[in-house]
Design a protein around this motif. Structure first.
Motif, PDB file in Angstrom:
ATOM      1  N   ILE A   1      41.557  28.981  46.317  1.00 33.83           N
ATOM      2  CA  ILE A   1      41.721  29.763  47.542  1.00 33.83           C
ATOM      3  C   ILE A   1      42.784  29.149  48.441  1.00 33.83           C
ATOM      4  O   ILE A   1      43.624  29.852  49.013  1.00 33.83           O
ATOM      5  N   GLY A   2      42.762  27.833  48.579  1.00 33.86           N
ATOM      6  CA  GLY A   2      43.736  27.168  49.441  1.00 33.86           C
ATOM      7  C   GLY A   2      45.164  27.384  48.985  1.00 33.86           C
ATOM      8  O   GLY A   2      46.072  27.582  49.799  1.00 33.86           O
ATOM      9  N   LYS A   3      45.385  27.361  47.680  1.00 27.13           N
ATOM     10  CA  LYS A   3      46.719  27.618  47.139  1.00 27.13           C
ATOM     11  C   LYS A   3      47.148  29.050  47.448  1.00 27.13           C
ATOM     12  O   LYS A   3      48.291  29.285  47.879  1.00 27.13           O
TER      13      LYS A   3
ATOM     14  N   ILE B   1      46.197  30.969  49.859  1.00 25.78           N
ATOM     15  CA  ILE B   1      46.483  31.083  51.293  1.00 25.78           C
ATOM     16  C   ILE B   1      47.822  30.441  51.616  1.00 25.78           C
ATOM     17  O   ILE B   1      48.630  30.996  52.369  1.00 25.78           O
ATOM     18  N   SER B   2      48.082  29.271  51.049  1.00 26.38           N
ATOM     19  CA  SER B   2      49.340  28.574  51.311  1.00 26.38           C
ATOM     20  C   SER B   2      50.533  29.425  50.887  1.00 26.38           C
ATOM     21  O   SER B   2      51.516  29.569  51.637  1.00 26.38           O
ATOM     22  N   LEU B   3      50.457  30.001  49.696  1.00 32.10           N
ATOM     23  CA  LEU B   3      51.560  30.817  49.187  1.00 32.10           C
ATOM     24  C   LEU B   3      51.790  32.063  50.046  1.00 32.10           C
ATOM     25  O   LEU B   3      52.927  32.421  50.365  1.00 32.10           O
ATOM     26  N   LEU B   4      50.698  32.720  50.432  1.00 33.58           N
ATOM     27  CA  LEU B   4      50.827  33.945  51.220  1.00 33.58           C
ATOM     28  C   LEU B   4      51.340  33.655  52.623  1.00 33.58           C
ATOM     29  O   LEU B   4      52.219  34.368  53.135  1.00 33.58           O
ATOM     30  N   PHE B   5      50.810  32.620  53.253  1.00 30.71           N
ATOM     31  CA  PHE B   5      51.250  32.292  54.613  1.00 30.71           C
ATOM     32  C   PHE B   5      52.737  31.926  54.622  1.00 30.71           C
ATOM     33  O   PHE B   5      53.469  32.301  55.543  1.00 30.71           O
ATOM     34  N   ALA B   6      53.169  31.191  53.600  1.00 27.82           N
ATOM     35  CA  ALA B   6      54.585  30.840  53.514  1.00 27.82           C
ATOM     36  C   ALA B   6      55.435  32.091  53.301  1.00 27.82           C
ATOM     37  O   ALA B   6      56.515  32.243  53.893  1.00 27.82           O
ATOM     38  N   LYS B   7      54.956  32.992  52.459  1.00 25.59           N
ATOM     39  CA  LYS B   7      55.670  34.256  52.211  1.00 25.59           C
ATOM     40  C   LYS B   7      55.835  35.049  53.496  1.00 25.59           C
ATOM     41  O   LYS B   7      56.842  35.739  53.697  1.00 25.59           O
TER      42      LYS B   7
ATOM     43  N   ALA C   1      31.736  35.309  48.625  1.00 26.60           N
ATOM     44  CA  ALA C   1      30.801  35.123  47.517  1.00 26.60           C
ATOM     45  C   ALA C   1      31.571  34.328  46.470  1.00 26.60           C
ATOM     46  O   ALA C   1      32.463  33.554  46.799  1.00 26.60           O
ATOM     47  N   ARG C   2      31.225  34.476  45.220  1.00 24.93           N
ATOM     48  CA  ARG C   2      31.888  33.664  44.195  1.00 24.93           C
ATOM     49  C   ARG C   2      33.309  34.163  43.960  1.00 24.93           C
ATOM     50  O   ARG C   2      33.545  35.350  43.811  1.00 24.93           O
ATOM     51  N   VAL C   3      34.229  33.206  43.914  1.00 23.06           N
ATOM     52  CA  VAL C   3      35.641  33.484  43.712  1.00 23.06           C
ATOM     53  C   VAL C   3      36.074  32.785  42.429  1.00 23.06           C
ATOM     54  O   VAL C   3      35.759  31.609  42.222  1.00 23.06           O
ATOM     55  N   HIS C   4      36.786  33.486  41.578  1.00 15.37           N
ATOM     56  CA  HIS C   4      37.196  32.883  40.309  1.00 15.37           C
ATOM     57  C   HIS C   4      38.393  31.975  40.521  1.00 15.37           C
ATOM     58  O   HIS C   4      39.529  32.415  40.660  1.00 15.37           O
TER      59      HIS C   4
ATOM     60  N   ALA D   1      35.470  37.474  43.161  1.00 15.38           N
ATOM     61  CA  ALA D   1      36.679  37.782  43.925  1.00 15.38           C
ATOM     62  C   ALA D   1      37.877  37.050  43.326  1.00 15.38           C
ATOM     63  O   ALA D   1      37.732  36.070  42.591  1.00 15.38           O
ATOM     64  N   LYS D   2      39.054  37.534  43.663  1.00 18.16           N
ATOM     65  CA  LYS D   2      40.298  36.856  43.298  1.00 18.16           C
ATOM     66  C   LYS D   2      40.766  36.046  44.514  1.00 18.16           C
ATOM     67  O   LYS D   2      40.607  36.503  45.657  1.00 18.16           O
ATOM     68  N   PRO D   3      41.337  34.865  44.306  1.00 22.33           N
ATOM     69  CA  PRO D   3      41.823  34.075  45.442  1.00 22.33           C
ATOM     70  C   PRO D   3      42.756  34.855  46.358  1.00 22.33           C
ATOM     71  O   PRO D   3      42.701  34.695  47.587  1.00 22.33           O
ATOM     72  N   ASP D   4      43.592  35.722  45.781  1.00 26.26           N
ATOM     73  CA  ASP D   4      44.521  36.496  46.605  1.00 26.26           C
ATOM     74  C   ASP D   4      43.799  37.437  47.572  1.00 26.26           C
ATOM     75  O   ASP D   4      44.307  37.739  48.660  1.00 26.26           O
ATOM     76  N   GLU D   5      42.609  37.900  47.180  1.00 28.04           N
ATOM     77  CA  GLU D   5      41.840  38.787  48.060  1.00 28.04           C
ATOM     78  C   GLU D   5      41.328  38.018  49.273  1.00 28.04           C
ATOM     79  O   GLU D   5      41.293  38.554  50.392  1.00 28.04           O
ATOM     80  N   ILE D   6      40.933  36.775  49.068  1.00 35.59           N
ATOM     81  CA  ILE D   6      40.488  35.937  50.183  1.00 35.59           C
ATOM     82  C   ILE D   6      41.678  35.628  51.089  1.00 35.59           C
ATOM     83  O   ILE D   6      41.577  35.656  52.319  1.00 35.59           O
ATOM     84  N   ALA D   7      42.823  35.350  50.466  1.00 38.21           N
ATOM     85  CA  ALA D   7      44.027  35.018  51.237  1.00 38.21           C
ATOM     86  C   ALA D   7      44.460  36.175  52.135  1.00 38.21           C
ATOM     87  O   ALA D   7      44.933  35.953  53.257  1.00 38.21           O
ATOM     88  N   SER D   8      44.295  37.396  51.657  1.00 35.98           N
ATOM     89  CA  SER D   8      44.698  38.553  52.464  1.00 35.98           C
ATOM     90  C   SER D   8      43.868  38.661  53.736  1.00 35.98           C
ATOM     91  O   SER D   8      44.394  38.961  54.819  1.00 35.98           O
TER      92      SER D   8
END
Length: 254
Positions: A18-20, A22-28, A182-185, A218-225
């Motif tokens: 999840i942290g990765k 978020i980092s990628l999206l915030f930088a984008k 919930a659980r994130v893959h 969930a997918k990490p990208d969904e949490i990042a959004s």
């Protein structure tokens, strides 16, 4: 929408999962991203990916349990507009098979680690005229989950700290919210299953996936959004709130 241009974001545990994401999206979205990580190789890889894509990022080797070290990192960064308290660890066990060392380890990383980052970031945000804080809670803060005694304790504390910080710093233009996934893959989940259920990994993965009424993790990208929305100016009217992102786990598991 959801631009983070000219903002500085600090993300703990930003080297994977999840942290990765978020980092990628915030930088984008334009933020200068600072990743605090124990796994410096992973953090360096994420930073390289961000820079290759034209973004701005820096990795900081740090243990969130060490207040002096964390304060030094934050003071070195100086301007902090966004803090994402994402670093955390898990533990399997009920009350009786959660030893003192297990309990202390979870507390130190998940609770004290978040506190240390809040303690370092809030004064910098006050100096800067405000900021946005996002804490990573969990569905375990809201419903009883079998064999997650210490983990649930820690995420309940995250939820409560979110409310306290949000209330205390309204006048300083500091917003504080939390997300309860919930659980994130993630690789963390794969490692968790391999460690605790080595003989029936596929079966456990399927069981954990279907524990969300929506039928998957969930997918990490969904949490990042969702994290992006809560940390962006568009969420300026939102504070002191927890957002379940759980595939219906809390409300539809009946």
């Amino acid at each position: 929408m959801f631009s983070l241009q000219n903002k500085v974001a600090v993300i703990t545990g930003g080297g994977s999962g999840i942290g990765k994401a978020i980092s990628l999206l915030f930088a984008k979205q334009g933020a200068a991203v600072h990743i605090i990580e124990l796994n410096t190789d992973a953090a360096t890889d994420v930073v390289a990916e961000i820079i290759t894509a034209g973004g701005k990022a820096q990795a900081h080797a740090g243990n969130v349990t060490d207040q002096a070290a964390i304060s030094a990192i934050f003071n070195g960064i100086g301007k902090v507009d966004i803090l994402v308290n994402n670093a955390g660890i898990a533990h399997v066990g009920n009350l009786e098979n959660t030893g003192e060392a297990d309990f202390e380890r979870i507390f130190q990383v998940n609770v004290k680690g978040a506190y240390n980052c809040l303690y370092a970031a809030v004064p910098l945000m006050k100096q800067n005229g405000g900021g946005a804080i996002l804490n990573m809670a969990s569905i375990a803060a809201h419903v009883g989950i079998t064999d997650r005694f210490a983990y649930s304790m820690s995420k309940g504390a995250i939820f409560a700290m979110t409310l306290s910080v949000a209330r205390d710093y309204l006048k300083d233009n500091i917003r504080c919210n939390s997300i309860s996934p919930a659980r994130v893959h993630t690789p963390f989940v794969d490692g968790f299953i391999a460690k605790n259920y080595p003989d029936n990994q596929a079966e456990i993965f399927e069981k954990l996936s279907k524990s969300q009424p929506i039928g998957r993790m969930a997918k990490p990208d969904e949490i990042a959004s969702l994290a992006l929305y809560l940390c962006a100016d568009e969420a300026g009217f939102t504070t002191g709130t927890d957002y379940p992102i759980d595939g219906g786990f809390i409300t539809l598991n009946n």
